[in-house]
Design an enzyme around this catalytic site. Structure first.
Site, PDB file in Angstrom:
ATOM      1  CG  ASP A   1      -8.829  28.373  17.911  1.00  0.00           C
ATOM      2  OD1 ASP A   1      -9.996  28.591  17.518  1.00  0.00           O
ATOM      3  OD2 ASP A   1      -7.902  29.203  17.784  1.00  0.00           O
TER       4      ASP A   1
ATOM      5  CE  LYS B   1     -15.552  30.204  15.095  1.00  0.00           C
ATOM      6  NZ  LYS B   1     -14.252  30.474  15.705  1.00  0.00           N
TER       7      LYS B   1
ATOM      8  CD  GLU C   1     -13.212  31.533  19.118  1.00  0.00           C
ATOM      9  OE1 GLU C   1     -13.259  32.712  18.732  1.00  0.00           O
ATOM     10  OE2 GLU C   1     -13.652  30.582  18.452  1.00  0.00           O
TER      11      GLU C   1
ATOM     12  CG  ASP D   1     -10.714  36.561  20.074  1.00  0.00           C
ATOM     13  OD1 ASP D   1     -10.132  36.627  18.975  1.00  0.00           O
ATOM     14  OD2 ASP D   1     -11.158  35.501  20.536  1.00  0.00           O
TER      15      ASP D   1
END
Lengths: 238, 606
Positions: free
Chosen positions: B8, B69, B167, B189
Site C-alpha cells: 500500500d 503521491k 485501494e 475510502d
C-alpha cells in the site's frame, strides 16, 4: 437462424483460421481449451456474443443464468489466473477476458442486446436520427421554443418559474414516452423469439422477420433520440 | 513461483504485507511498527526514508518530501494552486514534475521508488528472501498516467509490478476473506490525500465492482490545511507574525494541526501549543471537536457527491447497500462516520484496522496471482471514460467509465487526402464533452501506406488491461500486418527515462547501501548512548568510580565516532561501550530484581 446473413460491419468480420490449437496443432474440438494440451484458445472474432455464452440468438435472457455463466467464464479466462503461464497464454487470456466483458455488458442490457442483434441480423450501423420522429415533430418543436425562452428568461421571475414548471412536465411526458417505447420493444423482442423458436423457413416467416427487424430499428432510433432530448433537458433545468 | 508481496503506497504512510498460512499480515520494521511514513529526506549522509525522515520535516523542510503521491502522473500546472503549501521546490520537465533535493532533481516515481525500496528491504529482512515481485495499490480514481507512474516507481525500485489494484477493492478482498461476506457493499475510502468510493457485488468468491468514483485530490491533507490556516491566521493577527516565510515553522504548524485532528477523534477538546520564532513566545488555544467539525464540514460533504454518483452509476438506492466498509485514516473522524451512516442509513464496518486493510487486501491479491488463493476473483472497472479526439475538439468515447476491465475497443481509421502517410491520434480520459476539459493521456502517429484517400484501413485496438493501464496496437486491415506504436505519454516518463532511472538506481545502489549502513549505525549508536546515559543516572551509586569513568570515556569515544562517516568505527565503539557498561547493566538488573522481590516469601518466588 440467419438465413441471409449479410452484415458487414468491418472489424468484427476479420476472419481468422481457428481450427487448430495454436500450441500443439491438433484439431480443435473443445470450446475454449484444447482437449489435448489444455492450452487456452483465443475466442474467434467470428464468435458472436450469444454464441460466446452458449446462448441461442434470442432477446429474452435469464439474467441470473447469464451472470452465473459470466462468472464461470471469468474464472476460466481472467489474467489473474495466467500469471504463471507463457506469454502467449497471457495475451490470449487478456484478449478473451476483454471480449467476455464486452459480451456480458452488451447482453446484460436489453437495449444494447437488441441493438447488437439488429447489427448481427440486419447489418446496420446504428441509425442516428437528426430530426424528430414524425409523431413527435410538433411536440419537439414546441419544446425547443420553451427551452429557448427559459434560457433567455430571468430564472427567478414569474415567467422563469412558469417555464420551468412547463419543462419539468415536458420531461416527465418524454420519460413516459421513452418507457412506452421500451415496453413496445419488449413486445417485439418476444415476437422475435417466438418466430425464431418456430424455426420456419417459409417466405411468410421471412417477411415477418424483416418486419420485426424494421420495427426494432425504428423504435431503437426513436428511443435514442428521445433519450438524448431528455438528457439535454435535464442538463438545462438541472 | 517467487513470493509476491502486497504494497500500500500511501500519501501519508506505506505498508507491505504478505500471505502467511492463508491469512494476510503486515510486515513490521525494526521498531515493530508496520507503517512507514511516506517521507523522504535528503540529509548530509544521503537520502533517508520513513520515521527518521519524518523528523526532518521541521528540521530541513526544504529537503524533506512528503505527500509525493499527490504529484504522481501530474504536470506542474495541475498542482499550481497548492504549490504554496509545499516547502520543497517543484519544477517540470517533459510534462513531469521534478522535485529538487540539494543539487539533484527527482521525478515523483523516483521518490516513490525510495519508499518502495524501504518496504522491499523490510520484507526481505523479515522473510529472509529476495523480493522482486509485487502488487501495488492505487486510488480507484487514479487515471492512466497516475497508474503508469506507480508502475514506473516499482520498476525503479527493482520491483516487477504484477498488478496495480484499486485501494477500495483491495480492502474489500481483505474483508471478504475474513467475513465471507455476500451481497452488495460500499467501500468508503478516505485517506491522506485521496478519496474513493467503490460499490461491489460479492457472490461466491467473485468481487464484481459495479461502480467507482472519487477525487484524487481530497484527503486528510486538506483537513490539516484547513486547521493549519486557522492557526496561521490567528498567529498573524495576535503575534503580527507571518509564518509563511518560515518553512520549518510552517511544517510545525501543519504537524500540530494533524495531531490535533487525530486527538479530536477521541476527545471533545484539545490544547494547541506552537512555539513561535523571533522571541514571539508561544501560540496557544483550545480547539474543540465542534469547532473542527464546522471548519471541515464542507470537505466531508464533498466526499458524499462521488458516493451519490457511484450509486447512480450502479443503479442502486442507498438502502440497497447491504454493508458499508470504512477504509483510510480519515474515517476515524466521528463526523465522517456519522455522515456516511446517514447517507447509507446503516452502521459502517471498521473492524479491520483502516490503516492496514488496504495492504492486507494487496497481499490477498498477490496470493491470487501466485496461485495460492484460487476461489476469489476481483473484477474491477475503469473509473474514467477513455476516448479519442475527433473533429472540432470533441472527445469521442471508446470505453465508458465503470466498464469491467480488461476492456477493449476497436476503431477503424482511414485517410482524407491522397497519399497521406500518417494519422495523428490523441487519447483522452474523462467525462466531459470537450477535449480541453478532459485529461490528455498520450498522442501517437499512425503510419499509413501512401494510397488514394479513404483506401487505407487501419484498425486500432485500445486495450485497458487488468491494471487499468492502456495498451495500443494497430493493424492494417488490407495486409493484416501489425504495426508497433510509439505512444508518447502526455504526463509521464518515457520508456527511455524510466530505463535511465532504473540504471541510476542500480548504479547508486552501492552508494545507497553504504549510506544506509552509516545511517543505521548512527541510529543504533544514538539509542545506545541514550540507554547508557539513563543507566548511568540510575546506577551511578551502585558501581565503583573507576568503572564510571571508563563508561564515560567509552561514551565520549562513541559520540565522537558517531560524528564521523565510518559505520565500522561506530559499530566498534558501540561494542566497546557495551562491553565496558556491562557490569553496570548487570548490577542494575540485579538491583531491580532484588527490589521487586522485597517483601515476598521464598515460596512465592519458586
Amino acid at each position: 437462424m440467419d438465413q441471409h446473413h449479410t452484415h458487414n460491419t468491418g472489424s468484427r468480420d476479420l476472419r481468422m483460421a481457428r481450427s487448430m490449437c495454436w500450441h500443439c496443432q491438433s484439431e480443435m474440438s473443445g470450446e475454449y481449451f484444447c482437449e489435448r494440451c489444455v492450452k487456452v484458445q483465443p475466442v474467434s472474432k467470428e464468435t458472436d456474443y450469444f454464441t460466446c455464452f452458449g446462448l441461442p440468438r434470442r432477446l429474452t435472457i435469464d439474467l441470473k443464468k447469464l451472470e452465473a455463466k459470466f462468472y464461470e467464464m471469468s474464472r476460466a479466462f481472467h489474467p489473474d489466473f495466467y500469471q504463471n503461464k507463457s506469454e502467449t497464454e497471457q495475451t490470449i487470456s487478456l484478449g478473451n477476458a476483454a471480449t467476455l466483458n464486452t459480451a456480458y455488458r452488451t447482453l446484460r442490457d436489453p437495449i444494447q442486446r437488441a441493438e447488437y442483434l439488429l447489427d448481427l441480423e440486419a447489418g446496420s450501423v446504428k441509425d442516428i436520427r437528426t430530426s424528430p420522429p414524425s409523431d413527435l415533430f410538433e411536440e419537439i418543436l414546441e419544446l425547443q421554443e420553451t427551452v429557448e425562452a427559459y434560457r433567455a428568461s430571468d430564472r427567478t421571475s414569474e415567467t422563469g418559474r412558469r417555464l420551468l414548471t412547463q419543462l419539468v412536465a415536458e420531461r416527465q411526458a418524454l420519460d413516459q414516452r421513452k418507457q412506452d417505447m421500451e415496453h413496445h420493444l419488449q413486445q417485439i423482442c418476444t415476437d422475435w423469439d417466438a418466430l425464431q423458436d418456430r424455426g420456419e423457413a417459409t417466405s411468410q416467416a421471412r417477411t415477418e422477420r424483416d418486419r420485426l427487424l424494421k420495427q426494432m430499428r425504428e423504435i431503437l432510433s426513436n428511443r435514442t433520440y428521445v433519450k438524448n432530448i431528455v438528457n439535454d433537458l435535464a442538463a438545462t433545468i438541472g | 513461483m517467487p513470493r509476491i508481496v502486497g504494497i500500500d503506497l500511501g500519501t501519508t504512510n506505506s505498508l507491505v504485507a504478505y500471505m502467511k498460512d492463508g491469512k494476510p499480515c503486515v510486515i513490521p520494521g525494526r521498531t515493530g511498527r508496520a507503517m512507514v511514513p511516506s517521507v523522504v529526506a535528503l540529509t548530509d549522509n544521503g537520502l533517508i526514508v520513513g520515521d527518521s525522515a519524518k523528523e526532518h520535516l521541521t528540521r530541513s523542510p526544504e529537503r524533506t518530501v512528503y505527500s509525493v503521491k499527490r504529484f504522481m502522473g501530474k504536470g506542474l500546472a495541475d498542482v499550481q494552486n497548492e504549490l504554496a503549501y509545499f516547502p520543497y521546490s517543484l519544477t517540470e520537465r517533459g510534462g513531469v514534475i521534478r522535485i529538487t533535493l540539494g543539487e539533484k532533481s527527482y521525478s515523483p516515481p523516483q521518490i516513490s521508488a525510495m519508499i518502495l525500496k524501504e518496504l522491499k528491504q523490510r520484507a526481505e529482512a523479515h522473510l529472509g528472501e529476495s523480493i522482486t515481485k509485487t502488487v501495488i495499490t492505487v486510488p480507484a480514481y487514479f487515471n492512466d498516467s497516475q497508474r503508469q507512474a506507480t508502475k514506473d516507481a516499482g520498476l525503479i525500485a527493482g520491483l516487477e509490478v504484477l498488478r496495480i489494484i484499486n485501494e477500495p477493492t483491495a480492502a474489500s478482498l481483505a474483508y471478504g476473506l475474513q467475513n465471507k461476506t455476500q451481497g452488495t457493499i460500499a467501500v468508503y475510502d478516505f485517506g491522506g490525500g485521496t478519496f474513493d468510493i467503490s460499490i461491489l457485488k460479492l457472490k461466491n468468491g467473485i468481487f464484481e465492482v459495479l461502480a467507482t468514483n472519487g477525487d484524487t485530490h481530497l484527503g486528510g491533507d486538506d483537513l490539516d490545511r484547513r486547521i493549519a490556516d486557522l492557526f496561521l491566521d490567528e498567529i498573524r493577527t495576535a503575534a503580527h507574525l507571518d509564518l509563511s516565510t518560515y518553512p520549518d515553522y510552517m511544517q510545525a504548524v501543519r504537524l500540530e494541526a494533524e495531531r490535533a485532528k487525530v486527538r479530536l477523534s477521541d476527545e471533545l477538546k484539545t490544547q494547541i501549543a506552537i512555539e513561535l520564532p523571533d522571541g514571539k513566545g508561544r501560540y496557544t488555544r483550545e480547539l474543540t471537536r465542534d469547532q473542527l467539525e464546522s471548519m471541515v464540514m464542507d470537505i466531508i460533504e464533498r466526499t458524499l457527491i462521488p458516493c451519490r454518483l457511484a450509486l447512480k452509476d450502479a443503479e442502486l438506492m442507498p438502502a440497497q447497500i447491504d454493508e458499508v466498509v470504512l477504509v483510510g485514516g480519515s474515517t476515524r473522524m466521528p463526523l465522517v462516520r456519522q455522515r456516511v451512516q446517514e447517507l447509507f442509513d446503516k452502521q459502517p464496518h471498521c473492524d479491520i484496522n483502516p490503516d492496514e486493510v488496504v495492504a492486507l487486501g494487496a497481499a490477498v491479491q498477490a496470493d491470487i496471482l501466485s496461485g495460492g488463493t484460487t476461489d476469489m476473483l476481483l473484477l474491477d472497472v475503469t473509473p474514467l471514460s477513455l476516448g479519442i479526439e475527433t473533429m472540432g475538439g470533441v472527445m469521442s468515447s471508446l470505453i465508458r467509465r465503470n466498464t469491467t476491465i480488461p476492456a477493449s475497443a476497436k476503431e477503424l481509421f482511414t485517410t482524407y487526402v491522397d497519399g497521406q502517410t500518417g494519422v495523428d491520434i490523441h487519447i483522452l480520459q474523462g467525462e466531459r464533452e470537450l477535449v480541453k476539459d478532459n485529461r490528455s493521456l498520450a498522442r501517437f502517429r499512425l503510419k499509413v501506406p501512401p494510397l488514394p484517400a479513404g483506401v487505407p484501413r487501419i484498425e486500432v485496438t485500445f486495450l485497458l488491461d487488468a491494471n487499468g493501464i492502456l495498451n495500443v496496437t494497430a493493424s492494417d486491415m488490407r495486409t493484416g500486418q501489425r504495426q508497433s506504436i510509439d505512444v508518447k505519454p502526455s504526463y509521464g516518463l518515457s520508456d527511455n527515462e524510466v530505463e535511465q532511472m532504473i540504471e541510476d538506481s542500480f548504479k547508486f545502489a552501492q552508494e545507497d547501501v553504504a549510506a544506509r549502513k552509516l545511517i543505521e549505525a548512527r541510529l543504533d549508536a544514538e539509542a545506545l548512548i541514550v540507554t547508557t546515559e539513563k543507566s548511568l543516572s540510575e546506577g551511578a551509586r551502585l558501581v565503583a568510580q573507576d568503572m564510571l569513568a571508563a563508561i564515560r570515556e567509552a561514551l565520549t569515544a562513541l559520540t565522537a565516532a558517531k560524528g564521523g562517516t565510518d559505520p565500522k568505527a561506530i559499530r566498534a565503539r558501540m561494542a566497546d561501550l557495551e562491553q565496558t557498561a556491562k557490569p553496570l547493566s548487570v548490577t542494575l538488573l540485579d538491583d531491580s530484581l532484588k527490589r521487586s522481590l522485597q517483601g515476598k516469601k521464598v515460596t512465592d518466588i519458586t
